[in-house]
Write a protein that holds these residues in place. Structure first.
Motif, short mmCIF file in Angstrom:
data_model
loop_
_atom_site.label_atom_id
_atom_site.label_comp_id
_atom_site.label_asym_id
_atom_site.label_seq_id
_atom_site.Cartn_x
_atom_site.Cartn_y
_atom_site.Cartn_z
N ALA A 137 13.51 16.54 -6.86
CA ALA A 137 13.81 16.33 -5.71
C ALA A 137 13.90 14.69 -5.51
N LYS A 138 12.99 13.99 -5.94
CA LYS A 138 12.74 12.68 -6.15
C LYS A 138 11.73 12.21 -6.99
N ALA A 139 11.51 10.88 -7.27
CA ALA A 139 10.53 10.51 -8.14
C ALA A 139 9.13 11.35 -8.11
N GLY A 140 8.97 12.03 -9.14
CA GLY A 140 7.61 12.85 -9.41
C GLY A 140 7.51 14.04 -8.44
N ALA A 141 8.60 14.47 -7.65
CA ALA A 141 8.51 15.35 -6.93
C ALA A 141 9.50 16.74 -7.39
N ARG B 222 -10.50 5.60 -3.54
CA ARG B 222 -9.46 5.45 -4.69
C ARG B 222 -8.63 6.87 -4.68
N ASP B 223 -9.42 7.88 -4.52
CA ASP B 223 -8.59 9.36 -4.71
C ASP B 223 -7.69 9.44 -3.49
N ALA B 224 -8.07 8.92 -2.28
CA ALA B 224 -7.41 9.04 -0.98
C ALA B 224 -5.85 8.29 -1.12
N GLU B 225 -6.04 7.30 -1.51
CA GLU B 225 -4.97 6.45 -1.62
C GLU B 225 -3.89 7.18 -2.62
N ARG B 226 -4.27 7.26 -3.80
CA ARG B 226 -3.50 7.99 -4.77
C ARG B 226 -2.88 9.42 -4.51
N LEU B 227 -3.82 10.13 -3.48
CA LEU B 227 -3.24 11.56 -2.98
C LEU B 227 -2.20 11.13 -1.81
N TRP B 228 -2.50 10.20 -1.00
CA TRP B 228 -1.64 9.82 -0.05
C TRP B 228 -0.14 9.54 -0.67
N ALA B 229 -0.14 8.67 -1.82
CA ALA B 229 1.21 8.37 -2.38
C ALA B 229 1.87 9.66 -2.86
N MET C 149 0.96 -1.10 0.09
CA MET C 149 -0.09 -0.03 0.05
C MET C 149 0.83 1.36 0.02
N LEU C 150 1.90 1.13 0.81
CA LEU C 150 2.77 2.48 0.92
C LEU C 150 3.94 2.51 0.10
N GLN C 151 4.21 1.43 -0.81
CA GLN C 151 5.64 1.24 -1.18
C GLN C 151 5.35 0.96 -2.76
N ARG C 152 6.26 1.43 -3.57
CA ARG C 152 6.28 0.97 -5.00
C ARG C 152 7.95 0.62 -5.24
N PRO C 153 8.11 -0.20 -6.35
CA PRO C 153 9.52 -0.67 -6.77
C PRO C 153 10.25 0.66 -6.77
N PRO C 154 11.61 0.59 -6.41
CA PRO C 154 12.38 1.85 -6.65
C PRO C 154 12.49 2.06 -8.06
N GLY C 155 12.50 3.55 -8.33
CA GLY C 155 12.25 4.01 -9.52
C GLY C 155 10.93 4.08 -10.58
N ILE D 22 1.51 12.52 -1.68
CA ILE D 22 1.97 13.30 -0.44
C ILE D 22 3.58 12.38 0.07
N LEU D 23 3.32 11.32 0.01
CA LEU D 23 4.61 10.52 0.43
C LEU D 23 5.86 10.55 -0.54
N ASP D 24 5.64 10.97 -1.79
CA ASP D 24 6.58 11.19 -2.55
C ASP D 24 7.24 12.69 -2.56
N VAL D 25 6.47 13.43 -2.13
CA VAL D 25 6.99 14.68 -2.16
C VAL D 25 7.75 14.90 -0.50
N MET D 26 7.49 14.19 0.21
CA MET D 26 8.09 14.21 1.73
C MET D 26 9.50 13.64 1.35
N PRO D 27 10.20 14.33 2.58
CA PRO D 27 11.89 13.66 2.67
C PRO D 27 11.40 12.19 3.33
N PRO D 28 12.67 11.28 2.93
CA PRO D 28 12.29 9.93 3.23
C PRO D 28 11.98 9.66 4.59
N VAL D 29 11.15 8.56 4.84
CA VAL D 29 10.67 8.07 6.13
C VAL D 29 10.95 6.58 6.04
N ASP D 30 10.85 6.16 7.40
CA ASP D 30 10.99 4.48 7.70
C ASP D 30 9.45 4.15 7.93
#
Length: 434
Positions: free
Chosen positions: A21-25, A165-172, A1-7, A174-182
């Motif tokens: 800054a990172k993929a898509g951001a 559906r929109d919430a999942e995509r919007l959250w993805a 849910m919260l991860q995609r393959p690198p790249g 948001i995560l991509d524009v954030m600094p890295p988190v664990d």
């Protein structure tokens, strides 16, 4: 849910400048003369969502811009504007979270991540107050406010209510524009609050964690007492007994000195009760007292703190530190002096507070907030399920999540316990090198 393959880039958004800054951001620096569609430049990490008609169920999200403000103060203007007309709880008000950040949260290892989502035309859709917490286990993305905030949700702009559906995509996005988190650690999220759906409470992996309680208030206090006549009859007897000790007075603390004194009383008595019962002291830190006393003296743009107390003669014997906001009186902290416990002063104070709320024209719900304390069943007629999402977002995150799952099992299996401890020591060494 919260991860995609690198790249692999999120297909639901696209870059808005060439400074990746990172993929898509994309970062839009101060020197960049590009304007967003709303006519305002941004010096903060931002990303524009895809404009494709079939990318979003809600057309307002097509081409929307997600911006991350790096501090509460940087977001103040847009935050106040969003809260003034948007759907939220008192815990998302700027006054609440800015005060928390400057007092109880000042010494915590946090970096603010205030997410603002605006339509391509510049209309605010959502503001989400987040932070990244750094500890020995890694970087955790969570809501601002810590355990002093009972309900967590975004401030939703008028009419904006993204589906699952929109919430999942919007959250993805948001995560991509954030600094890295664990980790992602979103807690105390109501699925629905005052008829408004909380979009992130239903993310994949969400689970019910705890409940809050409340009561819908009828037109009169007499109507309220019909729910349990014997309970309220006993309260009348207790009140007459208490009156023999001195004049009983219930009141809202009004002047600054009285509000501060009542706040200190509630926090000190709550801390004493926790010590006496062997519980973890969650109010003892001085900065937490500062948080409550500061808010008690702070004017809110809407609603605010309402400290109420019960006095016998000149002695304050019980108090509630509460708030009023959009039709709710919320009991945030309630406490009483142990020397008066035999007179059931806490119960009598609660009764007086309910009666006060019914008499007001701006309160419809008596909100007992989060927690399963037994006394709440005497006063509530409904519960509010609160959900949480706790998920890894990196290799380190997966390692620690695996550790926590094994930890419970390891208590009864010696060889597994030893293996978990060894793994923990290794993970801590890895963390220190980062």
């Amino acid at each position: 849910m919260l991860q995609r393959p690198p790249g692999e880039q999120n297909p639901s958004f696209m870059q808005i400048s060439g400074h990746t800054a990172k993929a898509g951001a994309a970062l839009i620096p101060d020197a960049d003369d590009r304007d967003l569609k709303n006519g305002r430049r941004s010096a903060f990490p931002a990303v524009q969502l895809a404009r494709a008609p079939d990318a979003w169920s809600d057309p307002a999200l097509a081409g929307a811009v997600v911006t991350v403000f790096p501090s509460v103060d940087a977001a103040e203007s847009v935050w106040r504007d969003t809260a003034a007309t948007g759907a939220c709880t008192v815990f998302q008000c700027f006054e609440w979270l800015a005060t928390w950040r400057r007092t109880a949260g000042a010494s915590e290892p946090l970096s603010d991540q205030i997410v603002h989502v605006s339509s391509e035309a510049g209309q605010t859709l959502m503001l989400l107050p987040l932070a990244i917490r750094r500890n020995a286990y890694g970087r955790s993305l969570e809501f601002l406010g810590g355990d002093l905030t009972d309900y967590n949700m975004p401030i939703l702009g008028a009419g904006f209510s993204p589906g699952p559906r929109d919430a999942e995509r919007l959250w993805a996005a948001i995560l991509d524009v954030m600094p890295p988190v664990d980790f992602v650690r979103l807690r105390r999220m109501p699925l629905v609050f005052d008829g408004i759906a909380n979009p992130f409470a239903g993310l994949a992996g969400s689970r019910h964690a705890i409940d809050a309680y409340g009561a819908n208030l009828p037109p009169t206090f007499k109507d309220f007492t019909t729910r349990s006549p014997s309970f309220f009859n006993k309260n009348s007897q207790r009140r007459r007994r208490l009156a023999k000790e001195g004049a009983v007075r219930f009141a809202i603390a009004q002047d600054p000195a009285e509000r501060a004194a009542l706040t200190r009383f509630v926090i000190e008595q709550k801390s004493q009760w926790q010590r006496d019962t062997g519980q973890m002291e969650t109010f003892a830190a001085p900065e937490r007292l500062t948080f409550y006393t500061t808010l008690a003296g702070l004017p809110f743009e809407e609603g605010g703190v309402v400290p109420v107390g019960l006095w016998v003669g000149s002695e304050l014997v019980a108090g509630i530190w509460g708030t009023v906001f959009r039709g709710r009186f919320a009991v945030i902290v309630a406490a009483y002096h142990q020397d008066w416990a035999k007179f059931s002063v806490a119960r009598l104070l609660m009764e007086s507070a309910v009666e006060m709320c019914i008499a007001r024209d701006d309160v419809e719900i008596f909100d007992l907030t989060v927690g399963d304390e037994g006394y709440k069943t005497d006063w509530s007629d409904h519960s509010l399920p609160l959900h949480e999402v706790i998920a890894p977002h990196s290799l380190r995150g997966r390692m620690f999540m695996a550790y926590w799952h094994l930890r419970g099992r390891a208590k009864t299996v010696p060889w597994l316990r030893d293996a978990v401890r060894s793994g923990m020591r290794l993970a801590q060494r890895v963390s220190k090198r980062d």
